[in-house]
Design a protein around this motif. Structure first.
Motif, PDB file in Angstrom:
ATOM      1  N   ALA A  45     -15.253   8.233   9.143  1.00  0.00           N
ATOM      2  CA  ALA A  45     -14.708   7.697  10.389  1.00  0.00           C
ATOM      3  C   ALA A  45     -13.349   8.323  10.705  1.00  0.00           C
ATOM      4  CB  ALA A  45     -14.565   6.186  10.309  1.00  0.00           C
ATOM      5  N   THR A  46     -13.032   8.397  11.993  1.00  0.00           N
ATOM      6  CA  THR A  46     -11.706   8.786  12.446  1.00  0.00           C
ATOM      7  C   THR A  46     -10.877   7.517  12.578  1.00  0.00           C
ATOM      8  OG1 THR A  46     -12.515  10.749  13.626  1.00  0.00           O
ATOM      9  CG2 THR A  46     -10.391   9.851  14.308  1.00  0.00           C
ATOM     10  N   VAL A  47      -9.785   7.442  11.830  1.00  0.00           N
ATOM     11  CA  VAL A  47      -8.976   6.224  11.775  1.00  0.00           C
ATOM     12  C   VAL A  47      -7.498   6.595  11.809  1.00  0.00           C
ATOM     13  CG1 VAL A  47     -10.739   4.991  10.428  1.00  0.00           C
ATOM     14  CG2 VAL A  47      -8.927   6.225   9.240  1.00  0.00           C
ATOM     15  N   PHE A  48      -6.657   5.569  11.896  1.00  0.00           N
ATOM     16  CA  PHE A  48      -5.224   5.742  11.708  1.00  0.00           C
ATOM     17  C   PHE A  48      -4.919   5.618  10.216  1.00  0.00           C
ATOM     18  CE2 PHE A  48      -5.849   3.394  15.769  1.00  0.00           C
ATOM     19  CZ  PHE A  48      -5.541   4.435  16.629  1.00  0.00           C
ATOM     20  N   PRO A  49      -3.904   6.297   9.711  1.00  0.00           N
ATOM     21  CA  PRO A  49      -3.578   6.141   8.290  1.00  0.00           C
ATOM     22  C   PRO A  49      -3.214   4.698   7.959  1.00  0.00           C
ATOM     23  CG  PRO A  49      -1.864   7.348   9.467  1.00  0.00           C
ATOM     24  CD  PRO A  49      -3.013   7.242  10.391  1.00  0.00           C
ATOM     25  N   GLY A  50      -3.694   4.238   6.822  1.00  0.00           N
ATOM     26  CA  GLY A  50      -3.422   2.864   6.418  1.00  0.00           C
ATOM     27  C   GLY A  50      -4.276   2.475   5.236  1.00  0.00           C
ATOM     28  N   GLY A  51      -4.082   1.259   4.757  1.00  0.00           N
ATOM     29  CA  GLY A  51      -4.872   0.795   3.628  1.00  0.00           C
ATOM     30  C   GLY A  51      -4.371  -0.533   3.100  1.00  0.00           C
ATOM     31  N   ARG A  52      -4.916  -0.918   1.950  1.00  0.00           N
ATOM     32  CA  ARG A  52      -4.585  -2.192   1.336  1.00  0.00           C
ATOM     33  C   ARG A  52      -3.154  -2.215   0.828  1.00  0.00           C
ATOM     34  NH1 ARG A  52      -9.656  -4.003  -2.424  1.00  0.00           N
ATOM     35  NH2 ARG A  52      -8.001  -5.348  -3.224  1.00  0.00           N
ATOM     36  N   MET A  53      -2.570  -3.412   0.853  1.00  0.00           N
ATOM     37  CA  MET A  53      -1.232  -3.583   0.310  1.00  0.00           C
ATOM     38  C   MET A  53      -1.294  -3.566  -1.210  1.00  0.00           C
ATOM     39  SD  MET A  53       0.287  -6.456   2.914  1.00  0.00           S
ATOM     40  CE  MET A  53       1.911  -6.400   2.159  1.00  0.00           C
ATOM     41  N   GLU A  54      -0.197  -3.145  -1.818  1.00  0.00           N
ATOM     42  CA  GLU A  54      -0.073  -3.103  -3.266  1.00  0.00           C
ATOM     43  C   GLU A  54       1.086  -3.991  -3.702  1.00  0.00           C
ATOM     44  OE1 GLU A  54       0.324   0.976  -4.383  1.00  0.00           O
ATOM     45  OE2 GLU A  54      -1.686   1.519  -3.675  1.00  0.00           O
ATOM     46  N   ALA A  55       1.084  -4.339  -4.972  1.00  0.00           N
ATOM     47  CA  ALA A  55       2.108  -5.256  -5.484  1.00  0.00           C
ATOM     48  C   ALA A  55       3.515  -4.719  -5.235  1.00  0.00           C
ATOM     49  CB  ALA A  55       1.878  -5.497  -6.972  1.00  0.00           C
ATOM     50  N   MET A  56       3.693  -3.402  -5.375  1.00  0.00           N
ATOM     51  CA  MET A  56       5.037  -2.842  -5.226  1.00  0.00           C
ATOM     52  C   MET A  56       5.554  -2.932  -3.793  1.00  0.00           C
ATOM     53  SD  MET A  56       4.474   1.276  -5.382  1.00  0.00           S
ATOM     54  CE  MET A  56       3.563   2.145  -4.122  1.00  0.00           C
ATOM     55  N   ASP A  57       4.655  -3.137  -2.832  1.00  0.00           N
ATOM     56  CA  ASP A  57       5.101  -3.269  -1.446  1.00  0.00           C
ATOM     57  C   ASP A  57       5.940  -4.532  -1.243  1.00  0.00           C
ATOM     58  OD1 ASP A  57       3.631  -0.965  -0.873  1.00  0.00           O
ATOM     59  OD2 ASP A  57       1.837  -2.116  -0.376  1.00  0.00           O
ATOM     60  N   HIS A  58       5.792  -5.504  -2.151  1.00  0.00           N
ATOM     61  CA  HIS A  58       6.525  -6.771  -2.050  1.00  0.00           C
ATOM     62  C   HIS A  58       7.833  -6.757  -2.834  1.00  0.00           C
ATOM     63  CE1 HIS A  58       3.082  -8.933  -0.202  1.00  0.00           C
ATOM     64  NE2 HIS A  58       2.353  -8.130  -0.954  1.00  0.00           N
ATOM     65  N   ASP A  59       8.155  -5.652  -3.475  1.00  0.00           N
ATOM     66  CA  ASP A  59       9.349  -5.582  -4.315  1.00  0.00           C
ATOM     67  C   ASP A  59      10.602  -5.840  -3.480  1.00  0.00           C
ATOM     68  OD1 ASP A  59      11.563  -4.642  -5.925  1.00  0.00           O
ATOM     69  OD2 ASP A  59      10.094  -3.603  -7.168  1.00  0.00           O
ATOM     70  N   PRO A  60      11.496  -6.737  -3.932  1.00  0.00           N
ATOM     71  CA  PRO A  60      12.744  -6.993  -3.192  1.00  0.00           C
ATOM     72  C   PRO A  60      13.594  -5.743  -2.994  1.00  0.00           C
ATOM     73  CG  PRO A  60      12.379  -8.680  -4.878  1.00  0.00           C
ATOM     74  CD  PRO A  60      11.358  -7.607  -5.112  1.00  0.00           C
ATOM     75  N   HIS A  61      13.308  -4.698  -3.777  1.00  0.00           N
ATOM     76  CA  HIS A  61      14.021  -3.427  -3.652  1.00  0.00           C
ATOM     77  C   HIS A  61      14.042  -2.924  -2.213  1.00  0.00           C
ATOM     78  CE1 HIS A  61      14.515   0.996  -4.120  1.00  0.00           C
ATOM     79  NE2 HIS A  61      13.434   1.086  -3.383  1.00  0.00           N
ATOM     80  N   TRP A  62      12.970  -3.180  -1.466  1.00  0.00           N
ATOM     81  CA  TRP A  62      12.849  -2.624  -0.119  1.00  0.00           C
ATOM     82  C   TRP A  62      13.805  -3.278   0.878  1.00  0.00           C
ATOM     83  CZ3 TRP A  62      10.567   1.788  -0.295  1.00  0.00           C
ATOM     84  CH2 TRP A  62       9.544   2.020  -1.215  1.00  0.00           C
ATOM     85  N   ARG A  63      14.316  -4.446   0.539  1.00  0.00           N
ATOM     86  CA  ARG A  63      15.212  -5.150   1.470  1.00  0.00           C
ATOM     87  C   ARG A  63      16.461  -4.331   1.781  1.00  0.00           C
ATOM     88  NH1 ARG A  63      14.541 -10.836   1.718  1.00  0.00           N
ATOM     89  NH2 ARG A  63      16.780 -11.030   2.037  1.00  0.00           N
ATOM     90  N   ARG A  64      16.879  -3.490   0.837  1.00  0.00           N
ATOM     91  CA  ARG A  64      18.132  -2.743   1.047  1.00  0.00           C
ATOM     92  C   ARG A  64      17.990  -1.671   2.121  1.00  0.00           C
ATOM     93  NH1 ARG A  64      18.894   2.072  -2.136  1.00  0.00           N
ATOM     94  NH2 ARG A  64      17.057   2.623  -3.370  1.00  0.00           N
TER      95      ARG A  64
END
Length: 260
Positions: A45-64
Motif C-alpha cells: 500500500a501507499t501510505v504516510f510514514p508511521g507506525g505503532r508507539m514504543e515504550a521509549m516514546d513515553h520517556d520523560p526525556h522528550w519533555r526537554r
C-alpha cells in the motif's frame, strides 16, 4: 450447556503518522511511501510514514525538547510519528538544518538499531515536535483482528532533506499531490487503505501548505476518534463515519474500502 463467553473487539494499538507537506510546482505535495509487499498489514500500500508507539516514546526525556511551557498530552504520539518517519523515510523534522553527513549518520545509526534518542544526540539534532499539528484520529473498525488507534499529524517538511527509504517496511518514497495519488489509485496503479484515501480526499482541496495547516483545530491535542462502522443500507453495505468529523464522503461502499 456451558455458556460461551462473548468476545469484544481486540484492543487497538496506539500509533502515529506524520504527513509532511511542501509546496511543489503544481501546488501542495505530500511525502508518501510504498510498503513492502510481504508485510502482514497493508502490503504494497501507499501510505504516510508511521507506525505503532514504543515504550521509549513515553520517556520523560522528550519533555526537554518542548520549547515553551508544559508539553502537550500527545507528546509521546508526536515522538512516535517523528521517529517512524526518520526510520522509514530517512527524513527528520528538526529545528535547524542538518548537514548531509549528520543526516547520513542518523540514518545509519537508526538502520543499525541504535535508539532514536541516542541517534539524535549523535547527530546533534533537535526534533521540532512543536511544528506538528494533529489533523485526525483514525481507529480501525472493530471487526478486524489487527487494530490501530492512530493520530495523523501534519507538518511542513524540513528543507534540504531528500527521503531515503529503509528498504524494509518502505521500498519506495515519493512526493506527490493528493490529486495525483487519488488518480493513480483510481487507475489501479496504487493501493490505498481507507484512512489514507480519506485523508488524501480532505487535503486535495488545499492549494498549499498554509491551506493544509489551516485545517487543524488549534489547541486540540486528541481529535475525536473516527471509527468506521459497517452498515447495511438498501443499496448494499457501506462503511460510515460520523457526521462533523471533517472528512467526506460519510458513506463509502464496502467493496471500495481497503482496511489493511
Amino acid at each position: 450447556m456451558p455458556e460461551t463467553a462473548l468476545q469484544g473487539p481486540v484492543p487497538a494499538h496506539p500509533a502515529a503518522t506524520l504527513i509532511l507537506l511542501r509546496d511543489g510546482p503544481d501546488g501542495l505535495e505530500l511525502l508518501v511511501m510504498e510498503r513492502h509487499a510481504g508485510l502482514r498489514f497493508a502490503p504494497g500500500a501507499t501510505v504516510f510514514p508511521g507506525g505503532r508507539m514504543e515504550a521509549m516514546d513515553h520517556d520523560p526525556h522528550w519533555r526537554r525538547f518542548w520549547p515553551d511551557g508544559d508539553p502537550p498530552a500527545d507528546m509521546a504520539h508526536r515522538v512516535a510519528a517523528l521517529r517512524e518517519c526518520a526510520e522509514e523515510c530517512g527524513v527528520l523534522l528538526c529545528r535547524d538544518p542538518l548537514a548531509p553527513a549528520a543526516l547520513d549518520g542518523l540514518r545509519g545509526a537508526l538502520a543499525a538499531g541504535e535508539g532514536f534518542a541516542a541517534a539524535l544526540e549523535r547527530a546533534g539534532a533537535v526534533p521540532a515536535l512543536e511544528r506538528m499539528a494533529p489533523l485526525a484520529r483514525w481507529v480501525t473498525p472493530e471487526m478486524l483482528p489487527r487494530r490501530f488507534d492512530t493520530l495523523f499529524y501534519l507538518a511542513p517538511a524540513p528543507e534540504g532533506q531528500q527521503p531515503v527509504c529503509d528498504g524494509g517496511e518502505a521500498v519506495g518514497t515519493l512526493w506527490a499531490s493528493p490529486r495525483r495519488l487519488l488518480a493513480e489509485a483510481g487507475a489501479g496503479q496504487r493501493r490505498l487503505v481507507y484512512a489514507t484515501r480519506m485523508t488524501l480526499l480532505r487535503l486535495a482541496g488545499c492549494a498549499d501548505v498554509a491551506a493544509a495547516m489551516s485545517l487543524v483545530r488549534p489547541g486540540l491535542e486528541f481529535p475525536p476518534p473516527i471509527v468506521p462502522r459497517l452498515v447495511e443500507t438498501p443499496s448494499g453495505p457501506v462503511f460510515r463515519i460520523p457526521e462533523g468529523c471533517g472528512f467526506s464522503p460519510l458513506e463509502t461502499p464496502a467493496e471500495h474500502v481497503r482496511l489493511g
